[in-house]
Design a protein around this motif. Structure first.
Motif, PDB file in Angstrom:
ATOM      1  N   ILE A  91      37.550  51.887  43.173  1.00 46.88           N
ATOM      2  CA  ILE A  91      37.825  50.555  42.637  1.00 46.88           C
ATOM      3  C   ILE A  91      36.518  49.829  42.315  1.00 46.88           C
ATOM      4  CG2 ILE A  91      38.833  48.303  43.196  1.00 46.88           C
ATOM      5  CD1 ILE A  91      40.923  49.957  44.891  1.00 46.88           C
ATOM      6  N   ASP A  92      35.484  50.049  43.129  1.00 47.65           N
ATOM      7  CA  ASP A  92      34.170  49.472  42.822  1.00 47.65           C
ATOM      8  C   ASP A  92      33.665  49.963  41.464  1.00 47.65           C
ATOM      9  OD1 ASP A  92      34.091  48.014  45.155  1.00 47.65           O
ATOM     10  OD2 ASP A  92      32.794  49.426  46.231  1.00 47.65           O
ATOM     11  N   GLU A  93      33.842  51.260  41.202  1.00 44.91           N
ATOM     12  CA  GLU A  93      33.404  51.813  39.911  1.00 44.91           C
ATOM     13  C   GLU A  93      34.258  51.273  38.769  1.00 44.91           C
ATOM     14  OE1 GLU A  93      30.789  53.388  39.114  1.00 44.91           O
ATOM     15  OE2 GLU A  93      30.063  53.770  41.136  1.00 44.91           O
ATOM     16  N   ALA A  94      35.542  51.036  39.037  1.00 50.43           N
ATOM     17  CA  ALA A  94      36.406  50.451  38.006  1.00 50.43           C
ATOM     18  C   ALA A  94      35.886  49.088  37.582  1.00 50.43           C
ATOM     19  CB  ALA A  94      37.842  50.347  38.533  1.00 50.43           C
ATOM     20  N   VAL A  95      35.387  48.328  38.552  1.00 51.83           N
ATOM     21  CA  VAL A  95      34.803  47.024  38.247  1.00 51.83           C
ATOM     22  C   VAL A  95      33.535  47.204  37.414  1.00 51.83           C
ATOM     23  CG1 VAL A  95      33.732  44.960  39.231  1.00 51.83           C
ATOM     24  CG2 VAL A  95      35.776  45.932  40.305  1.00 51.83           C
ATOM     25  N   LYS A  96      32.684  48.133  37.835  1.00 53.85           N
ATOM     26  CA  LYS A  96      31.389  48.321  37.162  1.00 53.85           C
ATOM     27  C   LYS A  96      31.544  48.759  35.715  1.00 53.85           C
ATOM     28  CE  LYS A  96      28.885  49.542  41.413  1.00 53.85           C
ATOM     29  NZ  LYS A  96      28.242  50.649  42.162  1.00 53.85           N
ATOM     30  N   VAL A  97      32.492  49.656  35.443  1.00 54.09           N
ATOM     31  CA  VAL A  97      32.625  50.168  34.074  1.00 54.09           C
ATOM     32  C   VAL A  97      33.501  49.262  33.208  1.00 54.09           C
ATOM     33  CG1 VAL A  97      32.313  52.537  34.872  1.00 54.09           C
ATOM     34  CG2 VAL A  97      34.648  51.650  34.525  1.00 54.09           C
ATOM     35  N   GLY A  98      34.105  48.234  33.819  1.00 55.05           N
ATOM     36  CA  GLY A  98      34.888  47.274  33.036  1.00 55.05           C
ATOM     37  C   GLY A  98      36.307  47.706  32.739  1.00 55.05           C
ATOM     38  N   GLU A 122      46.444  48.132  47.675  1.00 51.94           N
ATOM     39  CA  GLU A 122      46.829  46.939  46.919  1.00 51.94           C
ATOM     40  C   GLU A 122      45.842  45.796  47.176  1.00 51.94           C
ATOM     41  OE1 GLU A 122      50.774  45.523  47.265  1.00 51.94           O
ATOM     42  OE2 GLU A 122      51.729  47.358  46.564  1.00 51.94           O
ATOM     43  N   LYS A 123      45.487  45.601  48.433  1.00 50.71           N
ATOM     44  CA  LYS A 123      44.567  44.515  48.776  1.00 50.71           C
ATOM     45  C   LYS A 123      43.193  44.741  48.146  1.00 50.71           C
ATOM     46  CE  LYS A 123      42.955  41.672  52.647  1.00 50.71           C
ATOM     47  NZ  LYS A 123      41.609  41.508  52.090  1.00 50.71           N
ATOM     48  N   MET A 124      42.719  45.985  48.168  1.00 45.30           N
ATOM     49  CA  MET A 124      41.429  46.295  47.543  1.00 45.30           C
ATOM     50  C   MET A 124      41.449  45.942  46.055  1.00 45.30           C
ATOM     51  SD  MET A 124      40.526  50.066  49.063  1.00 45.30           S
ATOM     52  CE  MET A 124      40.595  50.438  50.824  1.00 45.30           C
ATOM     53  N   ILE A 125      42.545  46.272  45.399  1.00 46.74           N
ATOM     54  CA  ILE A 125      42.645  46.013  43.958  1.00 46.74           C
ATOM     55  C   ILE A 125      42.675  44.505  43.688  1.00 46.74           C
ATOM     56  CG2 ILE A 125      44.111  46.282  41.920  1.00 46.74           C
ATOM     57  CD1 ILE A 125      44.994  49.009  43.117  1.00 46.74           C
ATOM     58  N   ASP A 127      41.508  42.124  45.584  1.00 43.59           N
ATOM     59  CA  ASP A 127      40.196  41.563  45.933  1.00 43.59           C
ATOM     60  C   ASP A 127      39.131  41.887  44.883  1.00 43.59           C
ATOM     61  OD1 ASP A 127      41.294  40.519  48.221  1.00 43.59           O
ATOM     62  OD2 ASP A 127      40.469  42.040  49.574  1.00 43.59           O
ATOM     63  N   SER A 128      39.329  42.986  44.147  1.00 44.49           N
ATOM     64  CA  SER A 128      38.332  43.396  43.144  1.00 44.49           C
ATOM     65  C   SER A 128      38.296  42.461  41.948  1.00 44.49           C
ATOM     66  CB  SER A 128      38.635  44.820  42.652  1.00 44.49           C
ATOM     67  OG  SER A 128      39.748  44.827  41.756  1.00 44.49           O
ATOM     68  N   GLY A 129      39.395  41.767  41.703  1.00 41.85           N
ATOM     69  CA  GLY A 129      39.464  40.889  40.548  1.00 41.85           C
ATOM     70  C   GLY A 129      39.912  41.569  39.267  1.00 41.85           C
ATOM     71  N   VAL A 130      40.097  42.895  39.296  1.00 43.69           N
ATOM     72  CA  VAL A 130      40.602  43.603  38.120  1.00 43.69           C
ATOM     73  C   VAL A 130      42.089  43.286  37.957  1.00 43.69           C
ATOM     74  CG1 VAL A 130      41.002  45.862  37.053  1.00 43.69           C
ATOM     75  CG2 VAL A 130      38.933  45.479  38.408  1.00 43.69           C
ATOM     76  N   ASN A 191      48.917  41.249  36.879  1.00 44.08           N
ATOM     77  CA  ASN A 191      49.003  40.578  38.187  1.00 44.08           C
ATOM     78  C   ASN A 191      50.458  40.365  38.618  1.00 44.08           C
ATOM     79  OD1 ASN A 191      46.203  40.524  38.061  1.00 44.08           O
ATOM     80  ND2 ASN A 191      46.152  38.454  37.251  1.00 44.08           N
ATOM     81  N   THR A 192      51.229  41.444  38.433  1.00 44.84           N
ATOM     82  CA  THR A 192      52.650  41.433  38.745  1.00 44.84           C
ATOM     83  C   THR A 192      52.999  42.681  39.551  1.00 44.84           C
ATOM     84  OG1 THR A 192      53.059  40.337  36.624  1.00 44.84           O
ATOM     85  CG2 THR A 192      54.966  41.245  37.746  1.00 44.84           C
TER      86      THR A 192
END
Length: 288
Positions: A91-98, A122-125, A127-130, A191-192
């Protein structure tokens, strides 16, 4: 837009891809495979389908896997229980690559049950903001034609510590249709979270009765105590982790309120969800 489907060779992954190809969406569909050379043979050739390596255990390659991807369809392989080790860096990489949006295959009740891995993911996702969409399916009807099939064929029984608990259920094909519709127009579902069930609440005894009525067989449902279940499955060579997952899926619901059914499948796909009897009719050769 490029959509990466993780777990592409599993029941859900194949159902999602089949439905996406049927919809003939304009996006590029990328099937994530552990072994591209071997695994791509399970798919029919299509100009709309690409293949690339995706192995959840190769954490150091997550950046290359996600490079150029816009939408990520994410699921949790059953053998991966350490969510922090594998899903946090993903999930961190998902944030980095957009990554534009994550569609995550969770489970019904994940929002209320902090013990299960899906709750943590679910919580990680979130919290990531994606932007995300959570699919929370009920008990898969296809478990009868996969995990439970050996006992049905070899012992004419379904052997689970489920007692008289009632379960909400769903056909994997309906999950595939809903998932494809969401991936076709992801912005409308940001966000559903959607519970995915049909309109039934059935005990395992009732489901076995329907299998017998449709197929003409005499399959029995047996609900053992936990020790008997554990030791028989270990004797059969089932990994301990999988036995514990089976206990979580089938035993714990005896002490919880039956989940509610949902109209999400009809609302998103425009079709009524499959009922269990029709599922058995469609797949009855697998029960013999």
């Amino acid at each position: 837009m490029r959509i990466l489907i993780t777990g592409a060779t599993g029941n859900i992954g194949k159902a999602i891809i089949a439905s996406l190809l049927e919809l003939k969406i304009k996006s590029e569909i990328v099937a994530g495979l552990r072994d591209v050379k071997k695994d791509k043979s399970v798919f029919e050739k299509s100009d709309s389908l690409e293949f690339q390596e995706f192995d959840f255990e190769k954490v150091n390659q997550f950046n290359s896997y996600l490079s150029g991807i816009d939408i990520l369809f994410l699921l949790r392989p059953p053998q991966i229980s350490d969510t922090k080790k594998y899903f946090m860096p993903l999930i961190d990489e998902a944030v980095k690559v957009g990554i534009y949006q994550i569609v995550f295959l969770s489970v019904q009740g994940a929002d209320k049950n902090s013990i299960i891995p899906h709750h943590k993911i679910e919580k990680m996702i979130v919290d990531s903001g994606v932007p995300y969409t959570f699919l929370r399916p009920a008990y898969f009807m296809q478990n009868f034609t996969t995990t439970l099939r050996r006992d049905i064929l070899e012992k004419s029984e379904v052997f689970l510590p489920a007692g008289n608990a009632r379960f909400t259920i769903v056909d994997v094909k309906d999950i595939g249709i809903v998932g494809a519709k969401i991936l076709q127009n992801p912005e409308s579902h940001q966000n559903t979270a959607y519970d995915l069930t049909n309109n039934e609440k059935l005990t395992f005894g009732e489901m076995v009765d329907q299998i017998n009525e449709v197929t003409g067989q005499n399959i029995k449902f047996r609900s053992p105590n936990l020790l008997s279940f554990f030791f028989r499955k270990r004797k059969e060579g089932v990994p301990t982790m999988l036995i514990l997952v089976m206990i979580m899926l089938h035993y714990f619901p005896r002490f919880q309120a039956t989940p509610e059914t949902s109209n999400s499948i009809l609302k998103i796909s425009g079709k009524e969800p499959e009922n269990f009897r029709n599922f058995v009719k469609r797949e009855q050769e697998l029960f013999k």
